[in-house]
Design an enzyme around this catalytic site. Sequence first.
Site, PDB file in Angstrom:
ATOM      1  N   LYS A 158      19.572  32.344  46.563  1.00 17.22           N
ATOM      2  CA  LYS A 158      18.940  33.041  45.437  1.00 17.22           C
ATOM      3  C   LYS A 158      17.806  32.226  44.812  1.00 17.22           C
ATOM      4  CE  LYS A 158      22.379  31.943  41.852  1.00 17.22           C
ATOM      5  NZ  LYS A 158      23.381  32.538  40.942  1.00 17.22           N
ATOM      6  N   HIS A 191      32.385  20.920  35.199  1.00 18.99           N
ATOM      7  CA  HIS A 191      31.713  20.229  36.285  1.00 18.99           C
ATOM      8  C   HIS A 191      31.991  20.831  37.657  1.00 18.99           C
ATOM      9  CE1 HIS A 191      29.788  17.050  38.409  1.00 18.99           C
ATOM     10  NE2 HIS A 191      30.896  16.559  38.915  1.00 18.99           N
ATOM     11  N   GLY A 227      23.171  25.628  49.904  1.00 17.05           N
ATOM     12  CA  GLY A 227      23.514  24.258  49.510  1.00 17.05           C
ATOM     13  C   GLY A 227      24.032  23.521  50.742  1.00 17.05           C
ATOM     14  N   ARG A 237      40.290  17.582  41.434  1.00 16.86           N
ATOM     15  CA  ARG A 237      39.512  17.025  42.558  1.00 16.86           C
ATOM     16  C   ARG A 237      39.280  15.525  42.393  1.00 16.86           C
ATOM     17  NH1 ARG A 237      33.318  16.564  43.303  1.00 16.86           N
ATOM     18  NH2 ARG A 237      33.515  16.324  41.063  1.00 16.86           N
ATOM     19  N   HIS A 278      33.888  17.105  33.712  1.00 15.82           N
ATOM     20  CA  HIS A 278      33.463  15.728  33.926  1.00 15.82           C
ATOM     21  C   HIS A 278      33.492  15.028  32.580  1.00 15.82           C
ATOM     22  CE1 HIS A 278      31.288  12.182  35.131  1.00 15.82           C
ATOM     23  NE2 HIS A 278      31.400  12.572  36.378  1.00 15.82           N
ATOM     24  N   TRP A 323      21.937  18.109  43.169  1.00 15.47           N
ATOM     25  CA  TRP A 323      22.138  17.334  41.945  1.00 15.47           C
ATOM     26  C   TRP A 323      23.206  16.247  42.079  1.00 15.47           C
ATOM     27  CZ3 TRP A 323      21.823  20.484  36.745  1.00 15.47           C
ATOM     28  CH2 TRP A 323      20.609  21.185  36.717  1.00 15.47           C
ATOM     29  N   GLU A 379      34.832   4.903  42.777  1.00 18.23           N
ATOM     30  CA  GLU A 379      34.864   5.808  41.625  1.00 18.23           C
ATOM     31  C   GLU A 379      36.300   6.030  41.184  1.00 18.23           C
ATOM     32  OE1 GLU A 379      32.675   9.247  42.992  1.00 18.23           O
ATOM     33  OE2 GLU A 379      30.783   8.299  42.476  1.00 18.23           O
ATOM     34  N   ALA A 433      27.118  23.090  51.939  1.00 15.37           N
ATOM     35  CA  ALA A 433      28.108  23.807  52.755  1.00 15.37           C
ATOM     36  C   ALA A 433      27.428  24.884  53.591  1.00 15.37           C
ATOM     37  CB  ALA A 433      29.183  24.421  51.862  1.00 15.37           C
ATOM     38  N   SER A 462      33.965  16.447  47.176  1.00 19.74           N
ATOM     39  CA  SER A 462      33.509  17.837  47.328  1.00 19.74           C
ATOM     40  C   SER A 462      32.330  17.977  48.281  1.00 19.74           C
ATOM     41  CB  SER A 462      33.179  18.455  45.974  1.00 19.74           C
ATOM     42  OG  SER A 462      32.456  17.572  45.190  1.00 19.74           O
ATOM     43  N   LEU A 463      31.387  17.033  48.262  1.00 21.52           N
ATOM     44  CA  LEU A 463      30.335  17.098  49.282  1.00 21.52           C
ATOM     45  C   LEU A 463      30.993  17.000  50.657  1.00 21.52           C
ATOM     46  CD1 LEU A 463      27.574  14.795  47.731  1.00 21.52           C
ATOM     47  CD2 LEU A 463      27.514  17.279  47.919  1.00 21.52           C
ATOM     48  N   ARG A 476      39.577  11.891  36.443  1.00 21.96           N
ATOM     49  CA  ARG A 476      38.731  12.575  35.463  1.00 21.96           C
ATOM     50  C   ARG A 476      39.505  13.327  34.391  1.00 21.96           C
ATOM     51  NH1 ARG A 476      34.057  14.717  39.595  1.00 21.96           N
ATOM     52  NH2 ARG A 476      33.136  12.666  39.787  1.00 21.96           N
ATOM     53  N   GLN A 503      25.269  13.060  42.505  1.00 19.91           N
ATOM     54  CA  GLN A 503      24.808  11.707  42.191  1.00 19.91           C
ATOM     55  C   GLN A 503      25.578  10.645  42.948  1.00 19.91           C
ATOM     56  OE1 GLN A 503      25.079  11.187  37.972  1.00 19.91           O
ATOM     57  NE2 GLN A 503      23.490  12.675  37.516  1.00 19.91           N
TER      58      GLN A 503
HETATM   59  C1  LIG Z   1      25.429  16.984  38.479  1.00 20.78           C
HETATM   60  C2  LIG Z   1      26.415  17.026  39.616  1.00 20.78           C
HETATM   61  C3  LIG Z   1      26.768  15.863  40.275  1.00 20.78           C
HETATM   62  C4  LIG Z   1      27.680  15.894  41.330  1.00 20.78           C
HETATM   63  N1  LIG Z   1      27.972  14.744  42.007  1.00 20.78           N
HETATM   64  C5  LIG Z   1      28.784  14.811  43.104  1.00 20.78           C
HETATM   65  C6  LIG Z   1      29.006  13.653  43.912  1.00 20.78           C
HETATM   66  O1  LIG Z   1      28.452  12.588  43.669  1.00 20.78           O
HETATM   67  N2  LIG Z   1      29.847  13.770  44.987  1.00 20.78           N
HETATM   68  C7  LIG Z   1      30.477  14.939  45.309  1.00 20.78           C
HETATM   69  O2  LIG Z   1      31.223  14.989  46.287  1.00 20.78           O
HETATM   70  N3  LIG Z   1      30.258  16.046  44.560  1.00 20.78           N
HETATM   71  C8  LIG Z   1      29.421  16.015  43.487  1.00 20.78           C
HETATM   72  N4  LIG Z   1      29.195  17.147  42.762  1.00 20.78           N
HETATM   73  C9  LIG Z   1      29.800  18.399  43.210  1.00 20.78           C
HETATM   74  C10 LIG Z   1      29.039  18.882  44.447  1.00 20.78           C
HETATM   75  O3  LIG Z   1      27.659  18.656  44.259  1.00 20.78           O
HETATM   76  C11 LIG Z   1      29.271  20.352  44.711  1.00 20.78           C
HETATM   77  O4  LIG Z   1      30.626  20.651  44.681  1.00 20.78           O
HETATM   78  C12 LIG Z   1      28.730  20.737  46.090  1.00 20.78           C
HETATM   79  O5  LIG Z   1      27.388  20.321  46.211  1.00 20.78           O
HETATM   80  C13 LIG Z   1      28.827  22.221  46.300  1.00 20.78           C
HETATM   81  O6  LIG Z   1      28.134  22.542  47.487  1.00 20.78           O
HETATM   82  P1  LIG Z   1      28.024  24.049  47.926  1.00 20.78           P
HETATM   83  O7  LIG Z   1      27.152  24.075  49.124  1.00 20.78           O
HETATM   84  O8  LIG Z   1      29.359  24.651  47.983  1.00 20.78           O
HETATM   85  O9  LIG Z   1      27.271  24.763  46.681  1.00 20.78           O
HETATM   86  P2  LIG Z   1      25.803  24.506  46.128  1.00 20.78           P
HETATM   87  O10 LIG Z   1      25.261  23.215  46.535  1.00 20.78           O
HETATM   88  O11 LIG Z   1      25.820  24.802  44.670  1.00 20.78           O
HETATM   89  O12 LIG Z   1      24.942  25.628  46.860  1.00 20.78           O
HETATM   90  C14 LIG Z   1      25.161  26.987  46.592  1.00 20.78           C
HETATM   91  C15 LIG Z   1      23.859  27.735  46.827  1.00 20.78           C
HETATM   92  O13 LIG Z   1      24.141  29.135  46.791  1.00 20.78           O
HETATM   93  C16 LIG Z   1      23.132  29.779  46.088  1.00 20.78           C
HETATM   94  N5  LIG Z   1      23.680  31.029  45.512  1.00 20.78           N
HETATM   95  C17 LIG Z   1      24.577  31.153  44.512  1.00 20.78           C
HETATM   96  N6  LIG Z   1      24.790  32.451  44.245  1.00 20.78           N
HETATM   97  C18 LIG Z   1      24.011  33.158  45.084  1.00 20.78           C
HETATM   98  C19 LIG Z   1      23.762  34.537  45.272  1.00 20.78           C
HETATM   99  N7  LIG Z   1      24.339  35.485  44.512  1.00 20.78           N
HETATM  100  N8  LIG Z   1      22.905  34.910  46.248  1.00 20.78           N
HETATM  101  C20 LIG Z   1      22.275  33.977  47.017  1.00 20.78           C
HETATM  102  N9  LIG Z   1      22.431  32.654  46.844  1.00 20.78           N
HETATM  103  C21 LIG Z   1      23.308  32.246  45.909  1.00 20.78           C
HETATM  104  C22 LIG Z   1      22.705  28.790  45.017  1.00 20.78           C
HETATM  105  O14 LIG Z   1      21.391  29.067  44.596  1.00 20.78           O
HETATM  106  C23 LIG Z   1      22.822  27.466  45.749  1.00 20.78           C
HETATM  107  O15 LIG Z   1      21.608  27.118  46.352  1.00 20.78           O
HETATM  108  C24 LIG Z   1      28.284  17.125  41.704  1.00 20.78           C
HETATM  109  C25 LIG Z   1      27.932  18.297  41.045  1.00 20.78           C
HETATM  110  C26 LIG Z   1      26.988  18.257  40.011  1.00 20.78           C
HETATM  111  C27 LIG Z   1      26.613  19.545  39.321  1.00 20.78           C
END
Ligand SMILES: Cc1cc2nc3c(=O)[nH]c(=O)nc-3n(C[C@H](O)[C@H](O)[C@H](O)COP(=O)(O)OP(=O)(O)OC[C@H]3O[C@@H](n4cnc5c(N)ncnc54)[C@H](O)[C@@H]3O)c2cc1C
Length: 579
Positions: A52, A353, A31, A388, A246, A62, A130, A33, A393-394, A292, A64
Amino acid sequence: MSGVAGPRYLVAFGPTRVPHWFTDVLVLGGGLAGLRAALAVDPRLAVLVVNKDDLNESSSQWAQGGIAGVVDPEDRFDMHVADTLKAGGELCDPAVVEGVVREAPDRIAELIGWGTQFDLRDGGLDLGREGGHSHHRIVHALGDATGREVMRAVIERARATPNIEVWPETFTIDLVTHEGVCRGALVWHPGRGKTMIWARRTILATGGAGQIYRESTNPAGASGDGIALAWRAGAAVRDMEFMQFHPTVLYIAGGSRSLITEAVRGAGAHLVDRDGRRFMPDFDARGELAPRDVVSRAITEVMRRTAHSNVYLDLAHLDAAMVRHRFPGMAKLCRKFGLDLSTDRIPVRPGAHYMIGGVVVDDRGRTTVPHLFAAGEVTSSGLHGANRLASNSLLEGLVYGSRAGELAGCEAGEDAAAAFDEPFAVPQIGQPAAEEPTEGPPGEALDLADIRNSLRSLMWRQVGVERSGESLEEAAQTVAGWCRYVLPRQFTNPQGWQLQNLLEVGRLMIEAAAARRETRGVHVRSDFPATSDDWRQHLCWQRDRAEPWSVPVAAAAAEAVSTAGPAGGDCRPAGSGQK
Ligand SMILES: Cc1cc2nc3c(=O)[nH]c(=O)nc-3n(C[C@H](O)[C@H](O)[C@H](O)COP(=O)(O)OP(=O)(O)OC[C@H]3O[C@@H](n4cnc5c(N)ncnc54)[C@H](O)[C@@H]3O)c2cc1C
C-alpha cells in the site's frame, strides 16, 4: 463474537465492473516477510507483490536492534530456545520455536549472501545482546538501523528477480474467496481504481496493528489491515489479547514516538525515575535487561508512583564515544530536541510495539482458508507465545516468508503443470452497491480522523499496558457503537477502509482481553493479577463461529489449521530441507 458484524466485503464490486489481473502467486505486503516469500517462489512462476505504500515504508524498514540467531560458537540453540520459551509465558509452541531457532543461522547467512552489511567487530559479526537473551546473539547493521540495511539488500534482490513484479501504492481492500477458497484479492490504486487479482495462491504479509494505540512505535501503515481482511474472509485468528508494549519510546511533546532500542539497555543504560533513582533492580534481578513486559509494567508503576508522565534512560555513566558510535541514529534524533544521548537523561515511556496475535498459521505458513498463506507480524505462528523475545520477529518473517513462499509456489506450480486453471475461472461473486448504512443518512460525511483518534486514545486508556474487566467492558461498548455506523458504510479510499479495519481489530482485541481472565505475558489484568494453569491455552476466533474456542499449547497451530482449514497437500519441493 458479540457486537456488530460488518459486511463480508468493504466495497461494492462485481466481475463485470472491475479490470482483472492474473498471477500464479500474489503476495500482499512488501515488508521483510512478503519480499522473502516472493523470493522463495519458484522463479518460473509469476509473482505479484502488492504494497500500500512505497517499499521503503514498513516496520521492517524501521527495525533497529537486529535479528536474533545462534552464530557465536559459544552460544547454543537450546539456549536461544530456552530464552524464547521463558519470555513466551508458557504459550509458545516448543516445536515451532525449535524449528525457527535452528533455521536462524541459515537465514542470516542468506542475507549476507544477498549483500547485507551487518556490523563487524574484529573481523566477525558484532553480536549485540537484548532483554531476555542469555547470550550475545543479535546481528545488527548501521549501528541501530538494521531494518534499513536488511531491506535495502532484500529490495535490491527482489528488483533483480525477473519473475517478481511489485505494485506499490496499491491498497488491498479484501481477500476474494469463492466457496471458501481464497482466489486472490481486490486492490485499489489512486490512479487505476479497483482491480481484481486472481491468483493460484495468495500470501498475506501485511504486518502489524500498532497504530490502533495512541502511543505506538509503528509506522502509519501498521493498521491491522491483514488481520481484518483475513477475518472477513473466514480465517481463524488467535491470541488477539497479546499486544507487546515497548518499554522505552521517546516521549517528547511534538516529537515522533521513536523507539529507543533495547540494545541501549543491553549496552548498560539505566532506567531512572524523575528523581534520578534507578528502579529496575527493585522489580527484577535482571534489572534493565528483564523481558519487555516486566520493564513496561515497572515503568507504568513508577510513573504512577511518582505522578510523572515518563521515566528516563540514563547513559551518562557509559563511554560517550561508544554511545555515539553504537547508536548514531538515536543520538541524531535526540540532538533534534536539544538532548545529548551520552550525557542527558532521555524521557521515555511504553508504547504499542508488536502485535503478537494474528492469523493462525501452521509450521508451513498455511492459514485455515485453503490457498491462503501468511507470514510475519500478521500471523500467530506459535513462536512468540504470550510475549515476544526481542529480535525474534524479523527472524520469524524470514523463516515463515521463506516457508510460505516455497510451499505456495510449489502448489501453484503443480496446478500450472497439471493445467488446472480453475483459480483463473472468474466466478460470479461480488458485493452489491446497494448496501446502505444501517444508521445515519446515506453518504453523510463522517469525521474519520476524529473516530480514528478517539479509538486510539480509548485503546491506550482502556486496553493498554494494564486492563481490567471494567475498562474492557467500557471499551467494548464504545467500539461497538462506532462499529454500528462505520462498518456498514462503503468508503472510497484507504482512510475509510483502514478505519474499518482498525475497528474490526480493536473489537477482536478487546473481546479477547476480556475473555482471558488471568495475567500472562504482555496481557496484564489488574483484576486477575495471577497466571493460571487453567488458562494455558490459546483463544481462537473465527467470523462464522459465535464463540471463541480454546486450543492447548503444543497442538495449537497444527490443530487449528487442520480442524478449521484446508486439507493441505504434501507439496515438498525437491531438495527442500524445510518442514
Ligand atoms: C520501530 C521498530 C523497531 C523494531 N525493531 C526490531 C528489531 O530490531 N528486531 C526485530 O526482530 N523486530 C523489530 N521490530 C519488529 C519488526 O520490525 C516487525 O515485526 C517486522 O518487520 C514485520 O515484518 P512484516 O514483513 O511482517 O511487516 P512489515 O514490515 O510491516 O510490512 C508490511 C507491509 O505491508 C503493507 N501493507 C499493510 N497493509 C496493506 C494493505 N491493506 N494493502 C497492501 N499493503 C499493505 C505495509 O505498507 C508494509 O509495507 C521493530 C518494529 C518497529 C516498529
